[in-house]
Design a protein around this motif. Structure first.
Motif, PDB file in Angstrom:
ATOM      1  N   ALA A  72       6.340  -7.274   8.511  1.00 33.29           N
ATOM      2  CA  ALA A  72       5.020  -7.770   8.091  1.00 33.29           C
ATOM      3  C   ALA A  72       5.104  -8.490   6.745  1.00 33.29           C
ATOM      4  CB  ALA A  72       4.027  -6.620   8.062  1.00 33.29           C
ATOM      5  N   ASP A  78       0.832  -1.210   0.000  1.00 33.35           N
ATOM      6  CA  ASP A  78       0.000   0.000   0.000  1.00 33.35           C
ATOM      7  C   ASP A  78       0.865   1.257   0.000  1.00 33.35           C
ATOM      8  OD1 ASP A  78       0.502  -0.826   2.705  1.00 33.35           O
ATOM      9  OD2 ASP A  78      -1.037   0.537   3.430  1.00 33.35           O
ATOM     10  N   ASP A  79       2.116   1.146   0.481  1.00 32.72           N
ATOM     11  CA  ASP A  79       3.060   2.265   0.321  1.00 32.72           C
ATOM     12  C   ASP A  79       3.348   2.491  -1.162  1.00 32.72           C
ATOM     13  OD1 ASP A  79       3.761   0.765   2.917  1.00 32.72           O
ATOM     14  OD2 ASP A  79       4.785   2.676   3.218  1.00 32.72           O
ATOM     15  N   LEU A 133      -0.100   8.147   8.921  1.00 28.34           N
ATOM     16  CA  LEU A 133      -0.930   6.941   8.921  1.00 28.34           C
ATOM     17  C   LEU A 133      -0.565   6.159  10.173  1.00 28.34           C
ATOM     18  CD1 LEU A 133      -2.787   4.756   7.805  1.00 28.34           C
ATOM     19  CD2 LEU A 133      -0.752   3.700   6.895  1.00 28.34           C
ATOM     20  N   ILE A 144      -6.574   3.553  11.548  1.00 23.54           N
ATOM     21  CA  ILE A 144      -7.255   2.478  10.815  1.00 23.54           C
ATOM     22  C   ILE A 144      -8.773   2.523  11.006  1.00 23.54           C
ATOM     23  CG2 ILE A 144      -5.284   0.926  10.646  1.00 23.54           C
ATOM     24  CD1 ILE A 144      -6.377  -0.676  12.961  1.00 23.54           C
ATOM     25  N   HIS A 147      -4.768   1.918   3.167  1.00 25.67           N
ATOM     26  CA  HIS A 147      -4.233   2.741   4.269  1.00 25.67           C
ATOM     27  C   HIS A 147      -3.391   3.918   3.752  1.00 25.67           C
ATOM     28  CE1 HIS A 147      -5.171  -0.520   7.156  1.00 25.67           C
ATOM     29  NE2 HIS A 147      -4.582  -1.358   6.328  1.00 25.67           N
ATOM     30  N   ASP A 148      -2.292   3.579   3.110  1.00 25.12           N
ATOM     31  CA  ASP A 148      -1.305   4.623   2.770  1.00 25.12           C
ATOM     32  C   ASP A 148      -1.816   5.583   1.693  1.00 25.12           C
ATOM     33  OD1 ASP A 148       0.293   3.436   4.630  1.00 25.12           O
ATOM     34  OD2 ASP A 148       1.587   2.409   3.211  1.00 25.12           O
ATOM     35  N   TYR A 164      -1.454  -9.069  -1.130  1.00 20.24           N
ATOM     36  CA  TYR A 164      -2.092  -8.181  -0.141  1.00 20.24           C
ATOM     37  C   TYR A 164      -3.577  -8.548   0.003  1.00 20.24           C
ATOM     38  CZ  TYR A 164      -2.671  -3.490   2.068  1.00 20.24           C
ATOM     39  OH  TYR A 164      -2.914  -2.441   2.921  1.00 20.24           O
ATOM     40  N   GLU A 173      -2.086  -0.460  16.589  1.00 20.48           N
ATOM     41  CA  GLU A 173      -1.945  -0.426  15.118  1.00 20.48           C
ATOM     42  C   GLU A 173      -0.461  -0.599  14.788  1.00 20.48           C
ATOM     43  OE1 GLU A 173      -0.762   1.351  11.477  1.00 20.48           O
ATOM     44  OE2 GLU A 173      -0.382   2.248  13.427  1.00 20.48           O
ATOM     45  N   ALA A 174      -0.189  -1.171  13.609  1.00 22.88           N
ATOM     46  CA  ALA A 174       1.173  -1.617  13.293  1.00 22.88           C
ATOM     47  C   ALA A 174       2.227  -0.500  13.324  1.00 22.88           C
ATOM     48  CB  ALA A 174       1.182  -2.292  11.914  1.00 22.88           C
ATOM     49  N   ASN A 216       6.938  -2.646   7.422  1.00 20.77           N
ATOM     50  CA  ASN A 216       6.479  -3.691   6.500  1.00 20.77           C
ATOM     51  C   ASN A 216       7.644  -4.577   6.092  1.00 20.77           C
ATOM     52  OD1 ASN A 216       3.854  -2.671   6.502  1.00 20.77           O
ATOM     53  ND2 ASN A 216       4.304  -1.249   4.838  1.00 20.77           N
ATOM     54  N   ASN A 252      -4.545  -3.453  14.658  1.00 18.02           N
ATOM     55  CA  ASN A 252      -4.409  -4.543  13.684  1.00 18.02           C
ATOM     56  C   ASN A 252      -3.228  -5.466  13.978  1.00 18.02           C
ATOM     57  OD1 ASN A 252      -2.437  -2.778  12.877  1.00 18.02           O
ATOM     58  ND2 ASN A 252      -3.191  -2.480  10.797  1.00 18.02           N
ATOM     59  N   TYR A 269      -4.032 -11.696   2.102  1.00 19.80           N
ATOM     60  CA  TYR A 269      -3.905 -11.380   3.534  1.00 19.80           C
ATOM     61  C   TYR A 269      -5.245 -10.863   4.081  1.00 19.80           C
ATOM     62  CZ  TYR A 269      -3.209  -8.221   7.450  1.00 19.80           C
ATOM     63  OH  TYR A 269      -3.373  -7.534   8.620  1.00 19.80           O
ATOM     64  N   PHE A 309       4.013 -11.331   6.097  1.00 22.77           N
ATOM     65  CA  PHE A 309       2.748 -12.038   5.847  1.00 22.77           C
ATOM     66  C   PHE A 309       1.695 -11.114   5.226  1.00 22.77           C
ATOM     67  CE2 PHE A 309       3.071 -10.373  10.066  1.00 22.77           C
ATOM     68  CZ  PHE A 309       1.856  -9.760  10.299  1.00 22.77           C
ATOM     69  N   VAL A 310       1.954  -9.799   5.269  1.00 24.55           N
ATOM     70  CA  VAL A 310       1.041  -8.834   4.642  1.00 24.55           C
ATOM     71  C   VAL A 310       1.530  -8.457   3.247  1.00 24.55           C
ATOM     72  CG1 VAL A 310      -0.100  -6.586   4.888  1.00 24.55           C
ATOM     73  CG2 VAL A 310       0.562  -7.855   6.944  1.00 24.55           C
ATOM     74  N   HIS A 311       2.866  -8.323   3.111  1.00 22.98           N
ATOM     75  CA  HIS A 311       3.441  -7.711   1.900  1.00 22.98           C
ATOM     76  C   HIS A 311       4.391  -8.633   1.128  1.00 22.98           C
ATOM     77  CE1 HIS A 311       1.863  -3.769   3.053  1.00 22.98           C
ATOM     78  NE2 HIS A 311       2.195  -4.099   4.276  1.00 22.98           N
TER      79      HIS A 311
HETATM   80  O1  LIG Z   1      -1.601  -7.261  10.581  1.00 23.14           O
HETATM   81  C1  LIG Z   1      -0.756  -6.417  10.267  1.00 23.14           C
HETATM   82  N1  LIG Z   1       0.481  -6.435  10.804  1.00 23.14           N
HETATM   83  C2  LIG Z   1       1.424  -5.537  10.445  1.00 23.14           C
HETATM   84  N2  LIG Z   1       1.209  -4.554   9.540  1.00 23.14           N
HETATM   85  C3  LIG Z   1      -0.001  -4.485   8.979  1.00 23.14           C
HETATM   86  C4  LIG Z   1      -1.021  -5.380   9.301  1.00 23.14           C
HETATM   87  N3  LIG Z   1      -2.098  -5.055   8.580  1.00 23.14           N
HETATM   88  C5  LIG Z   1      -1.766  -3.987   7.837  1.00 23.14           C
HETATM   89  N4  LIG Z   1      -0.498  -3.649   8.066  1.00 23.14           N
HETATM   90  C6  LIG Z   1       0.280  -2.541   7.487  1.00 23.14           C
HETATM   91  O2  LIG Z   1       0.381  -1.551   8.494  1.00 23.14           O
HETATM   92  C7  LIG Z   1      -0.180  -0.319   8.034  1.00 23.14           C
HETATM   93  C8  LIG Z   1      -1.533  -0.090   8.643  1.00 23.14           C
HETATM   94  O3  LIG Z   1      -1.544  -0.416   9.957  1.00 23.14           O
HETATM   95  C9  LIG Z   1      -0.260  -0.415   6.533  1.00 23.14           C
HETATM   96  O4  LIG Z   1       0.927   0.067   5.951  1.00 23.14           O
HETATM   97  C10 LIG Z   1      -0.426  -1.905   6.303  1.00 23.14           C
HETATM   98  O5  LIG Z   1       0.151  -2.324   5.104  1.00 23.14           O
END
Ligand SMILES: O=c1[nH]cnc2c1ncn2[C@@H]1O[C@H](CO)[C@@H](O)[C@H]1O
Length: 325
Positions: free
Chosen positions: A87, A21-22, A159, A199, A249-250, A233, A174-175, A46, A168, A236, A89-91
């Motif tokens: 992250a 998302d970046d 963000l 978020i 998000h970004d 993405y 939040e991350a 990430n 999340n 996930y 597992f997300v990216h």
């Molecule tokens: O479950 C997660 N763990 C870590 N990072 C995450 C997760 N879900 C989304 N993002 C990342 O963290 C930012 C928003 O919180 C976004 O950049 C997203 O890509």
């Protein structure tokens, strides 16, 4: 680009940890006539910082923006801790959905991310907008390097955080804030003109599975590029949230910096939980109560926290610009 156009554009530095998302946000910024992206600074989150730097250089090259400087940021949190839990597992492990981007030809500049931030607000006082898409370590370090940074920077769009909703990473955090809570607390209370997009907002701004397919079918270079990374993405989101859509998000944060009127805000002091069970929790003081005793929220500058968003128009703007030729 003529100088008249450049004069009306916002000078923007994107602090980023690409990240799928970046990547969308960076390409969106390059596609936005309102913006003059004067540099990227990289951070961990990430992906580790070195991978973020490689991806930032790669994205500049993809966009034909080799002239945009990339300054590598800190490798660790403000307290010197290496973040082990990136992250992937997300990216994906390369940050771009395991698409194996080519090695960039360009190199990062000699200044570090925080040094670059300090240098640019010094060069253009009151003109630089910082968009922070990862943990806030580089911005906090810039505050340490230059105590007048909050006065010199025009504004900072962040963000991060989860306001009145769960996180999340865990129910509390939040991350991005979880990635460096000490840095986040420093930045939120530094006195700069700050807008935070949590978020609670970005989970409303989505691109559906069908729209991802459409992005791939359009003739736009960025659309075709992104639709290769987006399935990772998307998976996930399907796995974690059981939703047929990805959270933008970004890119939403870049749109907020372009047109803040697409969101509404509440103003108040935000502090970040530093330790324990709720490490990384963002706590916004929304009351006007006169406390009996001074609290840790007293005598700090309020910041703007986004509370509603015109999700449809924000998402449509993002899609239209990423699909534009
Ligand atoms: O479950 C997660 N763990 C870590 N990072 C995450 C997760 N879900 C989304 N993002 C990342 O963290 C930012 C928003 O919180 C976004 O950049 C997203 O890509």
């Amino acid at each position: 680009m003529n100088s008249i156009k450049q004069n009306t554009q916002k000078k923007m530095i994107i602090d980023t940890d690409p990240g799928i998302d970046d990547a969308m946000a960076i390409l969106l910024a390059f596609q936005s006539p309102e913006l003059n992206v004067i540099g990227l600074t990289t951070t961990f989150g990430n992906v580790p910082t070195a991978v973020a730097t490689r991806n930032a250089l790669h994205l500049c090259e993809l966009a034909g923006k080799e002239d945009v400087p990339v300054a590598q940021g800190l490798l660790t949190t403000l307290r010197g801790v290496v973040k082990l839990r990136v992250a992937d597992f997300v990216h994906g492990s390369d940050g771009l959905g395991n698409t194996n981007p080519p090695e960039p030809k360009q190199r990062p500049i000699d200044l570090s991310g925080p040094e670059f931030l300090v240098a640019k607000v010094q060069e253009f006082p009151g003109e630089v907008t910082v968009v922070a898409l990862g943990p806030l370590t580089n911005i906090a370090k810039a505050l340490e390097l230059d105590s007048n940074f909050p006065k010199k920077v025009k504004d900072i769009f962040i963000l991060g955080g989860a306001f009145f909703v769960n996180g999340n990473v865990n129910p509390a955090a939040e991350a991005n804030i979880f990635g460096d809570p000490e840095a986040a607390d420093m930045v939120f209370t530094c006195g700069a003109n700050i807008t935070v997009i949590g978020i609670n907002i970005t989970h409303q701004v989505v691109m559906t599975g069908r729209e991802i397919e459409e992005l791939g079918k359009c003739n736009s270079k960025f659309g075709k590029y992104l639709c290769k990374a987006l399935p990772f993405y998307y998976d996930y989101h399907l796995r974690s949230y059981n939703t047929d859509a990805i959270y933008l998000h970004d890119p939403t944060t870049v749109v907020a910096a372009i047109d803040p009127s697409l969101l509404t805000y509440a103003e108040g002091v935000v502090r970040v939980q530093q330790e324990g069970l709720c490490r990384g929790l963002t706590l916004f003081n929304s009351t006007t109560k006169k406390w009996a005793q001074p609290t840790e929220w007293c005598n700090k500058q309020p910041i703007k926290v986004a509370i509603t968003v015109d999700a449809e128009n924000v998402a449509n703007l993002i899609k239209a610009r990423l699909m534009a030729l």
